[in-house]
Design an enzyme around this catalytic site. Structure first.
Site, PDB file in Angstrom:
ATOM      1  N   HIS A   1       0.685  -1.267   0.254  1.00  0.00           N
ATOM      2  CA  HIS A   1       0.162   0.230  -0.318  1.00  0.00           C
ATOM      3  C   HIS A   1       0.603   1.362   0.393  1.00  0.00           C
ATOM      4  CE1 HIS A   1      -2.681   3.654   2.113  1.00  0.00           C
ATOM      5  NE2 HIS A   1      -3.468   2.786   1.580  1.00  0.00           N
TER       6      HIS A   1
ATOM      7  N   ASP B   1       3.654  -4.571   7.666  1.00  0.00           N
ATOM      8  CA  ASP B   1       2.166  -3.774   7.843  1.00  0.00           C
ATOM      9  C   ASP B   1       1.065  -4.440   7.674  1.00  0.00           C
ATOM     10  OD1 ASP B   1       0.062  -2.444   6.985  1.00  0.00           O
ATOM     11  OD2 ASP B   1       0.696  -1.639   4.513  1.00  0.00           O
TER      12      ASP B   1
ATOM     13  N   GLN C   1      -3.674  -4.972   7.718  1.00  0.00           N
ATOM     14  CA  GLN C   1      -4.540  -5.726   6.594  1.00  0.00           C
ATOM     15  C   GLN C   1      -4.503  -7.243   7.617  1.00  0.00           C
ATOM     16  OE1 GLN C   1      -7.763  -5.164   4.483  1.00  0.00           O
ATOM     17  NE2 GLN C   1      -7.135  -3.534   3.712  1.00  0.00           N
TER      18      GLN C   1
ATOM     19  N   LYS D   1     -10.463  -0.837  10.549  1.00  0.00           N
ATOM     20  CA  LYS D   1     -10.607  -1.412   9.753  1.00  0.00           C
ATOM     21  C   LYS D   1     -10.704  -2.527  11.091  1.00  0.00           C
ATOM     22  CE  LYS D   1      -6.788  -0.456   6.897  1.00  0.00           C
ATOM     23  NZ  LYS D   1      -8.149   0.324   5.256  1.00  0.00           N
TER      24      LYS D   1
ATOM     25  N   CYS E   1      -5.146   2.441  -3.013  1.00  0.00           N
ATOM     26  CA  CYS E   1      -3.038   3.450  -2.943  1.00  0.00           C
ATOM     27  C   CYS E   1      -2.688   2.201  -3.365  1.00  0.00           C
ATOM     28  CB  CYS E   1      -4.000   3.210  -0.716  1.00  0.00           C
ATOM     29  SG  CYS E   1      -5.062   4.725  -0.922  1.00  0.00           S
TER      30      CYS E   1
HETATM   31  N1  7TS Z   1      -1.766  -0.742   4.708  1.00  0.00           N
HETATM   32  C1  7TS Z   1      -2.395  -1.726   4.065  1.00  0.00           C
HETATM   33  C2  7TS Z   1      -1.956  -2.996   3.450  1.00  0.00           C
HETATM   34  C3  7TS Z   1      -3.819  -1.431   3.520  1.00  0.00           C
HETATM   35  O1  7TS Z   1      -5.127  -1.946   2.842  1.00  0.00           O
HETATM   36  C4  7TS Z   1      -4.084   0.171   4.350  1.00  0.00           C
HETATM   37  C5  7TS Z   1      -5.342   0.960   3.812  1.00  0.00           C
HETATM   38  C6  7TS Z   1      -3.106   0.993   4.923  1.00  0.00           C
HETATM   39  C7  7TS Z   1      -1.724   0.378   5.280  1.00  0.00           C
HETATM   40  C8  7TS Z   1      -3.324   2.390   5.275  1.00  0.00           C
HETATM   41  O2  7TS Z   1      -4.176   2.891   6.384  1.00  0.00           O
HETATM   42  P1  7TS Z   1      -4.560   3.011   6.816  1.00  0.00           P
HETATM   43  O3  7TS Z   1      -5.375   3.550   7.666  1.00  0.00           O
HETATM   44  O4  7TS Z   1      -3.391   4.817   7.317  1.00  0.00           O
HETATM   45  O5  7TS Z   1      -5.348   4.666   5.653  1.00  0.00           O
HETATM   46  N2  7TS Z   1      -5.834   0.801   2.803  1.00  0.00           N
HETATM   47  C9  7TS Z   1      -7.313   0.434   2.427  1.00  0.00           C
HETATM   48  C10 7TS Z   1      -7.440   0.015   1.429  1.00  0.00           C
HETATM   49  O6  7TS Z   1      -7.841  -0.846   0.859  1.00  0.00           O
HETATM   50  N3  7TS Z   1      -8.691   0.566   0.927  1.00  0.00           N
HETATM   51  O7  7TS Z   1      -8.439   1.806   1.372  1.00  0.00           O
HETATM   52  C11 7TS Z   1      -8.063   2.122   2.201  1.00  0.00           C
END
Ligand code: 7TS
Length: 409
Positions: free
Chosen positions: A123, A200, A203, A226, A366
């Site tokens: 991401h 990371d 997910q 999430k 992203c």
């Molecule tokens: N890493 C992964 C694997 C992600 O899926 C996401 C967000 C992030 C980092 C960043 O998370 P944040 O909370 O800091 O924004 N992924 C997604 C997605 O797949 N659709 O919207 C956000």
């Protein structure tokens, strides 16, 4: 196994129609999950019963707020099996966790000739901060490719991990391919090469039991929103030996021990990295989300998602012209399926599905580099969670077939 109907009753939003008389089929939990009333009530309870700043006031409200907020940190610590609550830095989200890591650790430790290794399935949150810090320090950013099956190219990894590699930062689970990476093995490979390993967990943490001691990773970042918790809060786990050696990132209140007009000394962990008034209600909400997931049992959460994913892969294979991205078997994937549909742009698909109340995500999620490598600009993604039913997957398939008809495919 989860009693899905009982779980659904915990999520007030599942009673809301997507459009008048069109029930909501929420298949976008990977972007942000819905929140159970246990989390919403915990946040309201703070605002209605003991709202005050934390770590400072000597009065009943502030003491209660501090105790519940710090209690949430301990819940997070136990949830990921971190050895100490001092190793859990509360940040805004996974993105902020990676920025903290790149700026503080990277800024202090990287120099020309050093290499940072990521993967091509990251991401943007685990790409861009490293690009910025490499530009600032003169270090080089490299990436591990993935195979046509959507798994990491382990031979390439072995060649790319060298004595120049200072840190290997990779995702435990892909937000597009669904691939679950062999995190423990990847951490061991990084360590064998003399590099640190950052994971990371955005997910991964919401979907299966995560144990940072078992993984033996040096850092891991994830987001609350999430995993049934609110937005605006997440965590960066780091081994104390690294966090203690790292310079502070943001300066201000709470992160100091003593300040003169000339110079400051810094607070102990975790506060050294937490400047200013934190997201208090959100931290309390995250604690409630951890309690909620624990009450379901992470083994049950994982098993339920595997069941739904397996059902979805089978059901989607019946849709003409549809190609699933990533590994073929549900056992190798997390609870999401991204796909392309021949002749239809993902934005058109998402719009038509929305007419039927089916909420999916369309775009590059992203992860632009990953889409480019696969030769596509974007994809459509359905993602599942504790409240997803097989009926909802059927609704997705019905709606996709309707979309094909509308476009005369
Ligand atoms: N890493 C992964 C694997 C992600 O899926 C996401 C967000 C992030 C980092 C960043 O998370 P944040 O909370 O800091 O924004 N992924 C997604 C997605 O797949 N659709 O919207 C956000």
């Amino acid at each position: 196994m989860l009693d899905v109907q009982k779980v659904r009753a915990d999520f007030p939003i599942l009673n809301v129609d997507a459009h008048p008389n069109v029930p909501l089929v929420y298949l976008d939990s990977a972007a942000s999950s819905q929140k159970p009333s246990q989390v919403i009530d915990a946040m309201n309870g703070y605002y209605q019963e003991y709202n005050a700043n934390v770590h400072r006031g000597i009065h009943r409200l502030s003491e209660e707020a501090t105790s519940v907020y710090e209690g949430a940190r301990v819940k997070v610590q136990k949830f990921i099996n971190a050895p100490s609550h001092e190793e859990v830095i509360l940040v805004r989200n996974a993105t902020e966790g990676f920025n903290l890591l790149a700026y503080s650790w990277g800024g202090a430790n990287l120099k020309p000739g050093d290499e940072v290794l990521i993967t091509a399935m990251e991401h943007h949150a685990n790409i861009v901060p490293w690009q910025i810090v490499c530009e600032q320090t003169g270090a080089t950013l490299k990436h591990v490719p993935f195979t046509d099956e959507g798994t990491l190219d382990m031979d390439a990894l072995d060649e790319l991990l060298t004595e120049k590699t200072k840190i290997f930062s990779f995702t435990a689970a892909s937000n597009v391919l669904g691939t679950i990476n062999p995190t423990k093995e990847l951490v061991a490979k990084a360590h064998a090469a003399g590099a640190l390993a950052a994971v990371d967990g955005a997910q991964a943490v919401p979907h299966a039991a995560v144990d940072v001691q078992d993984w033996n990773c040096d850092f891991m970042a994830f987001s609350s929103h999430k995993m049934c918790g609110p937005t605006g809060i997440g965590a960066l786990y780091g081994k104390a030996e690294h966090l203690n050696a790292m310079p502070p990132w943001m300066g201000g209140g709470d992160m100091i021990r003593r300040v003169t007009l000339e110079k400051s000394t810094y607070n102990d962990l975790p506060y050294k990295f937490e400047a200013g008034t934190p997201a208090i209600a959100e931290g309390i909400g995250l604690g409630a989300a951890v309690d909620y997931l624990n009450s379901l049992g992470m083994e049950n959460v994982h098993a339920h998602e595997q069941k739904i994913t397996s059902y979805a892969l089978e059901a989607l294979s019946e849709v003409e012209g549809l190609t699933v991205l990533g590994p073929k078997s549900a056992a190798e994937r997390g609870g999401l399926v991204a796909f392309t549909l021949k002749g239809l742009h993902p934005h058109d698909i998402a719009q038509l599905l929305d007419e039927d109340g089916v909420a999916v995500r369309a775009g590059h999620h992203c992860a632009m580099p990953m889409h480019k490598i696969m030769g596509i600009g974007s994809s459509t993604r359905a993602s599942f969670y504790v409240h997803t039913t097989t009926d909802e997957v059927d609704a997705l398939v019905t709606s996709l077939n309707r979309a094909r008809k509308v476009f005369r495919l």
